[in-house]
Design a protein around this motif. Structure first.
Motif, short mmCIF file in Angstrom:
data_model
loop_
_atom_site.label_atom_id
_atom_site.label_comp_id
_atom_site.label_asym_id
_atom_site.label_seq_id
_atom_site.Cartn_x
_atom_site.Cartn_y
_atom_site.Cartn_z
N SER A 1 40.41 35.83 49.23
CA SER A 1 41.76 35.89 48.68
C SER A 1 41.82 34.98 47.46
CB SER A 1 42.75 35.43 49.75
OG SER A 1 44.04 35.28 49.21
N CYS A 2 42.58 35.40 46.45
CA CYS A 2 42.64 34.63 45.20
C CYS A 2 43.95 33.85 45.15
CB CYS A 2 42.54 35.59 44.02
SG CYS A 2 42.77 34.80 42.43
N THR A 3 43.88 32.53 44.95
CA THR A 3 45.10 31.73 44.91
C THR A 3 45.81 31.89 43.56
OG1 THR A 3 43.92 29.77 44.16
CG2 THR A 3 44.18 30.03 46.53
N ALA A 4 45.11 32.39 42.56
CA ALA A 4 45.72 32.57 41.24
C ALA A 4 46.55 33.86 41.18
CB ALA A 4 44.65 32.58 40.15
N CYS A 5 45.96 35.00 41.56
CA CYS A 5 46.68 36.28 41.44
C CYS A 5 47.15 36.81 42.79
CB CYS A 5 45.81 37.33 40.74
SG CYS A 5 44.45 37.97 41.74
N LYS A 6 46.81 36.10 43.87
CA LYS A 6 47.24 36.43 45.25
C LYS A 6 46.62 37.73 45.77
CE LYS A 6 50.10 32.96 44.75
NZ LYS A 6 49.52 31.65 45.08
N LEU B 1 34.07 34.47 42.12
CA LEU B 1 35.15 34.64 41.15
C LEU B 1 35.91 35.93 41.47
CD1 LEU B 1 33.28 32.57 39.68
CD2 LEU B 1 33.99 33.63 37.54
N CYS B 2 37.23 35.85 41.41
CA CYS B 2 38.07 37.01 41.74
C CYS B 2 37.82 38.15 40.74
CB CYS B 2 39.55 36.59 41.68
SG CYS B 2 40.70 37.97 41.79
N PRO B 3 37.47 39.36 41.24
CA PRO B 3 37.23 40.47 40.30
C PRO B 3 38.52 41.04 39.71
CG PRO B 3 37.01 41.25 42.55
CD PRO B 3 37.26 39.76 42.64
N HIS B 4 39.68 40.63 40.25
CA HIS B 4 40.94 41.14 39.70
C HIS B 4 41.41 40.31 38.51
CE1 HIS B 4 41.01 43.84 43.05
NE2 HIS B 4 41.09 42.87 43.93
N CYS B 5 41.25 38.97 38.56
CA CYS B 5 41.77 38.14 37.47
C CYS B 5 40.73 37.15 36.94
CB CYS B 5 43.02 37.38 37.91
SG CYS B 5 42.67 35.98 39.00
N PHE B 6 39.58 37.12 37.57
CA PHE B 6 38.44 36.27 37.17
C PHE B 6 38.69 34.78 37.39
CE2 PHE B 6 34.51 36.09 34.36
CZ PHE B 6 33.77 36.82 35.26
ZN LIG Z 1 42.61 36.78 41.16
#
Ligand SMILES: [Zn+2]
Lengths: 131, 389
Positions: A34-39, A48-53
């Motif tokens: 789970s990404c804390t930046a883009c949720k 690294l989150c593939p949605h927002c990096f």
């Molecule tokens: Zn993200």
């Protein structure tokens, strides 16, 4: 009726990015990054989150419940098996097998829940059975 | 900058073999290169750019430039499976337009049949550092069942039927009867397809392409050199390429990379799907064709099943003649990669050199589209649009 039978499952190879996923699997828990930046959730797990990096990703335990998004039964194999995409109730879709079921009775949209199946010398794989 | 009209397809060659147990893989590459250069009226010393993909033996461009005895000033080893060669065509045109090279050679060859590969039904293990490997391979993803996942979802979302999918194979078989090199030359019916053994629901044996050896090559060159040659002139007027993947778990199996590569190619060429006189569409499986036709805009999304039914893809019968050599479903699928051979039949159509029984009249605009990799996970798509001058 074609019941799913046990198939020898090749072992996954944990690495630095995925070790926690396989450690959780060994305890019967399905976790997703789970990404804390883009949720957003993502799968398979990356540093690294593939949605927002963003590099601010953490593990989240899933309910283990979901629905079949698509499936097929591989008939031309020593042991027929069902491969599927299952969309977890939390929203992320993963490739998997549908097991412990009548292979001829599967449907898209069917509710399923996670089970962990032993592999050939590695950590168990998350699979799904009819809920 | 655009590549429109900046590069011509000067030579093509398709290896006649379908079982090459008497030849090496490198030799097949050399034979198709020689064939395409002969077709163009050029020689190996004219080649100053070389393109190959993952089917080439050894270390790709390094091994092959050495083996072929080339001296090149431009190379490209882009590998995105069966669509690689259509991507190479775009890259070759860019390099030619930029003055980086003048004669580009693209080769494909493979011998999966001689090697006894269970191409469609045996899962292929990834290398241990492949990031997705452990989250896919243990579940048994082969080629047939991974494409079947798209077909199942298409049926669920749009009401597509097995009979509609079967029409793709029926059309290919109507064309293959006229191709003496085709592996399967018997005309089949919808009933033959849906009654053939189930491989991975809903794909039957006859929904799947053949496993064949063979190969092909394309020679591209500048407008000036093309004009000096004796062959009919076919130019590249548009190309697009894209990679689609599971998007971190936001999986959507209803469309392919063609939704991105197609519009780019059409915009560059300044034409529309309805303008195409002929289309070569990658046909690893019947569902591949249906989805790509929708994604390229030949029909509305979800209407692909209805579009291909009732012979609409048969030359001389339907609105969109496709794969008039029999395609991968009937003729060949060298190296388990069908992109390059799609281009070859499109060029034959544009030159008026297809078999007379399948030749499209006044064929001056044609499209070829390739898909490489796995339609339900990660795959490349490339669309090329060509015009006869
Ligand atoms: Zn993200």
């Amino acid at each position: 009726m074609a019941m799913a039978q046990d198939r020898k499952i090749p072992a996954p190879t944990p690495n630095l990015e995925t070790q926690a996923f396989w450690d959780a699997a060994a305890q019967g828990k399905l976790v997703v990054k789970s990404c804390t930046a883009c949720k957003e959730l993502h799968h398979y797990p990356r540093a690294l989150c593939p949605h927002c990096f963003s590099d601010k990703t953490e593990w989240k335990q899933m309910s283990g419940k979901g629905k079949i998004y698509s499936y097929t039964v591989m008939r031309r194999a020593p042991v027929p098996y069902a491969i599927a995409y299952v969309t977890l109730d939390e929203g992320v879709t993963m490739l998997t097998n549908i097991v412990d079921c009548d292979l001829d009775k599967l449907t898209i949209g069917q509710a399923v829940s996670v089970v962990f199946k032993p592999t050939d010398g590695g950590p168990p794989m998350p699979m799904f059975k009819p809920a | 900058m655009t590549i429109k009209g900046k590069a011509f397809i000067a030579g093509i060659f398709e290896h006649p073999t379908r079982k090459a147990d008497d030849k090496t893989l490198a030799q097949l590459h050399a034979e198709v290169a020689k064939g395409a250069l002969d077709d163009a009226g050029l020689g190996i010393r004219d080649v100053d750019a070389y393109f190959c993909a993952g089917d080439a033996p050894g270390r790709g461009v390094l091994s092959m430039v050495d083996y072929l005895g080339l001296k090149v000033r431009h190379v490209d080893g882009t590998d995105s499976g069966g669509t690689s060669y259509l991507i190479h065509m775009g890259h070759a045109a860019e390099a030619i337009a930029a003055g980086k090279c003048k004669v580009a050679l693209i080769t494909l060859a493979g011998r999966p049949r001689s090697e006894g590969q269970a191409t469609g039904t045996a899962p292929r293990a990834a290398t241990s550092d492949t990031p997705e490997g452990s989250f896919e391979y243990p579940y048994g993803p082969a080629t047939a069942n991974m494409y079947a996942l798209c077909a199942q979802r298409h049926i669920y979302e749009y009401g597509t039927t097995s009979e509609q999918l079967a029409w793709v194979k029926v059309a290919a078989s109507h064309h293959a009867q006229h191709n003496p090199h085709a592996m399967l030359r018997d005309v089949v019916t919808v009933e033959d397809v849906v009654n053939s053994p189930m491989i991975a629901d809903p794909l039957h044996r006859l929904d799947c392409c053949v496993i064949s050896d063979g190969g092909g090559a394309i020679v591209m060159t500048t407008p000036e050199i093309a004009k000096s040659l004796k062959r009919p002139r076919v130019k590249l007027i548009g190309q697009g390429e894209a990679i689609k993947h599971p998007m971190g778990g936001k999986v959507d199996l209803t469309y392919s990379a063609a939704v991105w590569s197609g519009p780019v190619a059409f915009a560059e060429a300044g034409v529309k799907p309805a303008d195409m006189k002929y289309a070569s569409i990658y046909d690893s499986f019947t569902i591949t064709v249906v989805m790509q036709l929708e994604d390229l805009g030949f029909c509305e999304k979800g209407k692909g099943g209805r579009f291909v039914a009732d012979g609409n893809l048969i030359s001389g019968v339907g609105k969109l003649p496709f794969n008039t050599d029999g395609g991968g479903l009937c003729s060949n699928h060298p190296a388990n990669r069908g992109g390059l051979t799609k281009v070859l039949e499109a060029v034959r159509q544009l030159r008026g050199e297809a078999h007379p029984k399948v030749q499209v009249k006044n064929c001056d605009l044609a499209l070829a589209h390739g898909t490489g990799g796995t339609l339900s996970s990660r795959h490349g798509g490339s669309t090329v649009i060509m015009e006869r001058e």
